[in-house]
Design a protein around this motif. Structure first.
Motif, PDB file in Angstrom:
ATOM      1  N   LYS B 269       0.830  -1.210   0.000  1.00  0.00           N
ATOM      2  CA  LYS B 269       0.000   0.000   0.000  1.00  0.00           C
ATOM      3  C   LYS B 269       0.860   1.253   0.000  1.00  0.00           C
ATOM      4  O   LYS B 269       0.360   2.346  -0.240  1.00  0.00           O
ATOM      5  CB  LYS B 269      -0.973  -0.017   1.179  1.00  0.00           C
ATOM      6  CG  LYS B 269      -2.136  -0.953   0.884  1.00  0.00           C
ATOM      7  CD  LYS B 269      -3.142  -1.078   1.994  1.00  0.00           C
ATOM      8  CE  LYS B 269      -4.189  -2.117   1.595  1.00  0.00           C
ATOM      9  NZ  LYS B 269      -4.826  -2.736   2.741  1.00  0.00           N
ATOM     10  N   VAL B 292      -2.006 -10.424  -1.493  1.00  0.00           N
ATOM     11  CA  VAL B 292      -3.239 -10.778  -2.209  1.00  0.00           C
ATOM     12  C   VAL B 292      -3.001 -10.621  -3.717  1.00  0.00           C
ATOM     13  O   VAL B 292      -3.296 -11.505  -4.506  1.00  0.00           O
ATOM     14  CB  VAL B 292      -4.415  -9.907  -1.737  1.00  0.00           C
ATOM     15  CG1 VAL B 292      -5.654 -10.205  -2.570  1.00  0.00           C
ATOM     16  CG2 VAL B 292      -4.705 -10.164  -0.260  1.00  0.00           C
ATOM     17  N   ASN B 293      -2.428  -9.477  -4.051  1.00  0.00           N
ATOM     18  CA  ASN B 293      -2.097  -9.215  -5.443  1.00  0.00           C
ATOM     19  C   ASN B 293      -0.664  -8.745  -5.554  1.00  0.00           C
ATOM     20  O   ASN B 293      -0.336  -7.727  -4.963  1.00  0.00           O
ATOM     21  CB  ASN B 293      -3.009  -8.114  -6.003  1.00  0.00           C
ATOM     22  CG  ASN B 293      -3.865  -8.650  -7.118  1.00  0.00           C
ATOM     23  OD1 ASN B 293      -3.383  -9.403  -7.957  1.00  0.00           O
ATOM     24  ND2 ASN B 293      -5.125  -8.247  -7.111  1.00  0.00           N
ATOM     25  N   LEU B 296      -1.376 -14.046  -4.308  1.00  0.00           N
ATOM     26  CA  LEU B 296      -2.517 -14.967  -4.221  1.00  0.00           C
ATOM     27  C   LEU B 296      -3.327 -14.997  -5.517  1.00  0.00           C
ATOM     28  O   LEU B 296      -3.717 -16.052  -5.999  1.00  0.00           O
ATOM     29  CB  LEU B 296      -3.421 -14.579  -3.044  1.00  0.00           C
ATOM     30  CG  LEU B 296      -4.659 -15.446  -2.827  1.00  0.00           C
ATOM     31  CD1 LEU B 296      -4.271 -16.887  -2.492  1.00  0.00           C
ATOM     32  CD2 LEU B 296      -5.544 -14.879  -1.727  1.00  0.00           C
ATOM     33  N   GLN B 297      -3.580 -13.815  -6.072  1.00  0.00           N
ATOM     34  CA  GLN B 297      -4.529 -13.753  -7.188  1.00  0.00           C
ATOM     35  C   GLN B 297      -3.875 -13.530  -8.555  1.00  0.00           C
ATOM     36  O   GLN B 297      -4.542 -13.552  -9.581  1.00  0.00           O
ATOM     37  CB  GLN B 297      -5.575 -12.665  -6.902  1.00  0.00           C
ATOM     38  CG  GLN B 297      -6.493 -13.069  -5.736  1.00  0.00           C
ATOM     39  CD  GLN B 297      -7.367 -11.947  -5.204  1.00  0.00           C
ATOM     40  OE1 GLN B 297      -7.236 -10.802  -5.607  1.00  0.00           O
ATOM     41  NE2 GLN B 297      -8.253 -12.271  -4.273  1.00  0.00           N
ATOM     42  N   SER B 325      -0.486 -15.733   2.591  1.00  0.00           N
ATOM     43  CA  SER B 325      -1.692 -16.544   2.659  1.00  0.00           C
ATOM     44  C   SER B 325      -1.260 -17.974   2.402  1.00  0.00           C
ATOM     45  O   SER B 325      -0.476 -18.238   1.482  1.00  0.00           O
ATOM     46  CB  SER B 325      -2.682 -16.089   1.577  1.00  0.00           C
ATOM     47  OG  SER B 325      -3.652 -17.100   1.390  1.00  0.00           O
ATOM     48  N   LEU B 327      -2.765 -20.134   1.040  1.00  0.00           N
ATOM     49  CA  LEU B 327      -3.370 -20.622  -0.202  1.00  0.00           C
ATOM     50  C   LEU B 327      -2.587 -20.213  -1.447  1.00  0.00           C
ATOM     51  O   LEU B 327      -2.962 -20.560  -2.561  1.00  0.00           O
ATOM     52  CB  LEU B 327      -4.801 -20.069  -0.328  1.00  0.00           C
ATOM     53  CG  LEU B 327      -5.734 -20.362   0.850  1.00  0.00           C
ATOM     54  CD1 LEU B 327      -7.050 -19.612   0.690  1.00  0.00           C
ATOM     55  CD2 LEU B 327      -5.990 -21.856   0.952  1.00  0.00           C
TER      56      LEU B 327
END
Lengths: 212, 342
Positions: B269, B292-293, B296-297, B325, B327
């Motif tokens: 951020k 997350v980005n 993860l994604q 994460s 995942l």
């Protein structure tokens, strides 16, 4: 607007929490009805707080204080309204999805949506998706708002969309998501109707859904 | 130049000029891919030193990162001090379910901070497991890889005791009582930081997410977090210190540096080049690949591109910007490592 109403706005914005009940009572004693106090003083104050937050003059502690000050006034006014939230501009069911307990952001969104004049049904944190949907149906909510800070729990938000679709309610109940692990791209990908970065944006998203 | 991964990481902490920065997970490092590969998994690895060491080493042994790390969560200290913790599952971290102490600024009712003595704190519960795992990591991997010990910051831990929202609201209502609670946890945090170093950690990475600008205003940071971090992290002997804070840290990076830590760990951020510019060489910069980005994604290509961009921006250590994460797909982490190590 009356001097008492102006004073109440100022008290909420500045978080003079101990003065809020008396100031709200002064407005009622003057003959101003509860609905007007909610929409013209308390909502207006939270709008100002939102602007101060957006411009980084306020941070979470000041917003929390304003929100708690708002509730002092609201708790006096709400029992005077007829019916169960019928005087509100809409109903939102809000929750942190199952598997996550981070609820500060959700609580701030709740305060901003309450400030918008909505009836906010707060289910709390770590809430199973089926309970969120059942409550939304039961309360005739127009909006389901869910949040998560974590990643394993993103799947719960996808589940909300799938369940609404299966029930034929997709679109009839609008969905909005937020929280650290979410993004606009993720919202688009799962088919959520809205995403917001913070609580102020969330109030704009909800207002747009309801046309207010 | 032939360096071991450990030498490279420690040189990076000193901001030495290197042919390339090290790539290492300074934050929570375990993924389901690692667990399946190494035979140690959550939730058991949170409370068994051998399993923790095995899984804590997997970032190096499986993916090729240049450090190993003990502890995968921020609940060990809180649990030892009386919080009720759900151990989580194979893919989710433990969660605090109940805060043991009352702190109600609205009703003006507060519990006194009756906490364990720091020496006693270190002897049991999961902090003792993490200390043992740190020793094992040092013995088994410490010549080759930098050993990182992870712990929880003072404002965050005080929040775990009484609920973070109560503590933040308390700043506006009863700042003396807030200070009393942070004062009470900080000697424990300090003792634990030093114990991790004594157990063999080369670097202590303290996570203090609750003092992020999402929760505290920048002008509250030093008063409620920074001055305590100075005492309980930056003062550590025999190890480097890294302060990790989530969110957009651009306004508080100078204050994070003021604590006297060796390095700061920040997330995506804050723009990478901007973070390096603000840090101005006062602290090593660790981060800030988005968890997350892209991790993860995104795709492996996205991850490699982010890693290269962050290295180019001048980060001293290329690392995820926050705890991984579980995942995250293997190929994304392999791509991150390859982008830096070649």
């Amino acid at each position: 607007m009356s001097a008492n109403m102006d004073a109440l706005v100022d008290i909420v914005v500045k978080g003079k929490i101990k003065e809020a009940k008396a100031a709200t009572q002064a407005c009622l004693d003057e003959g101003i009805d509860a609905k007007t106090i909610i929409f013209d003083a308390l909502s207006k104050a939270m709008g100002i707080v939102g602007d101060l937050y957006a411009s980084k003059k306020y941070f979470l502690p000041q917003v929390l204080l304003a929100a708690n000050t708002l509730y002092q006034g609201l708790n006096l006014c709400l029992p005077l309204l007829g019916g169960d939230g019928t005087a509100s501009k809409g109903t939102v069911v809000i929750a942190v999805v199952e598997g996550d307990v981070h609820d500060i952001g959700k609580n701030i969104v709740k305060a901003m949506l309450t400030g918008l004049g909505l009836n906010v049904v707060d289910l709390g944190k770590d809430i199973p998706i089926k309970d969120i949907i059942a409550t939304a149906v039961d309360k005739n909510a127009q909006i389901i708002a869910t949040s998560t800070l974590m990643t394993p729990t993103l799947a719960g938000m996808k589940q909300v969309e799938a369940d609404l679709k299966e029930m034929g309610k997709k679109g009839a109940i609008k969905t909005m998501i937020g929280g650290g692990a979410t993004s606009k791209e993720f919202a688009d990908q799962i088919g959520a109707d809205g995403w917001s970065y913070d609580a102020v944006e969330a109030s704009h998203v909800a207002a747009a859904f309801l046309g207010i | 130049m032939s360096m071991t991964p450990r030498e490279r990481v420690l040189a990076a902490m000193k901001q030495e000029k290197l042919d390339r920065p090290p790539v290492a997970v300074f934050t929570q490092s375990a993924t389901v891919g690692e667990m399946e590969n190494c035979g140690a998994a959550w939730p058991e690895a949170h409370s068994d030193a051998k399993l923790m060491a095995k899984l804590g080493a997997a970032q190096a042994t499986y993916f090729g990162f240049e450090a190993v790390r003990s502890s995968f969560c921020l609940t060990a200290e809180a649990e030892r001090l009386g919080c009720n913790v759900d151990p989580g599952k194979i893919n989710s971290t433990p969660m605090i379910k109940k805060h043991p102490f009352k702190f109600d600024a609205m009703e003006d009712v507060y519990d006194e901070p009756n906490l364990l003595d720091p020496e006693e704190f270190l002897k049991g519960g999961r902090p003792a497991v993490i200390l043992e795992a740190t020793k094992l990591l040092k013995e088994q991997y410490g010549n080759e890889y930098a050993v990182i010990g992870g712990n929880t910051g003072p404002f965050t831990l005080a929040g775990h005791m009484v609920s973070t929202e109560n503590l933040v609201f308390g700043i506006m209502m009863n700042p003396e009582m807030v200070a009393k609670w942070i004062d009470a946890v900080n000697p424990i945090v300090k003792a634990y930081t030093q114990a991790l170093a004594d157990a063999g950690a080369d670097i202590i990475q303290m996570s203090e997410p609750s003092s992020s600008t999402d929760l505290l205003s920048p002008d509250m940071f030093t008063e409620y977090s920074g001055r305590y971090v100075k005492e309980s992290l930056a003062s550590v002997k025999g190890a480097d210190s890294v302060l990790h804070i989530c969110g957009d840290t651009s306004e508080i990076i100078p204050l994070m540096a003021d604590t006297g830590v060796t390095g700061i760990s920040v997330e995506e951020k804050v723009d990478s080049a901007e973070a390096v510019r603000i840090a101005a060489g006062r602290v090593a910069c660790v981060g800030n690949v988005g968890v997350v980005n892209p991790l993860l994604q995104g795709t492996p290509e996205d991850c490699a591109a982010a890693a290269k961009r962050i290295a180019e921006a001048g980060f001293n250590v290329i690392s995820p910007g926050c705890g991984l994460s579980a995942l995250i797909k293997d190929e994304n982490l392999f791509a991150l490592v390859k982008a830096i190590k070649g």
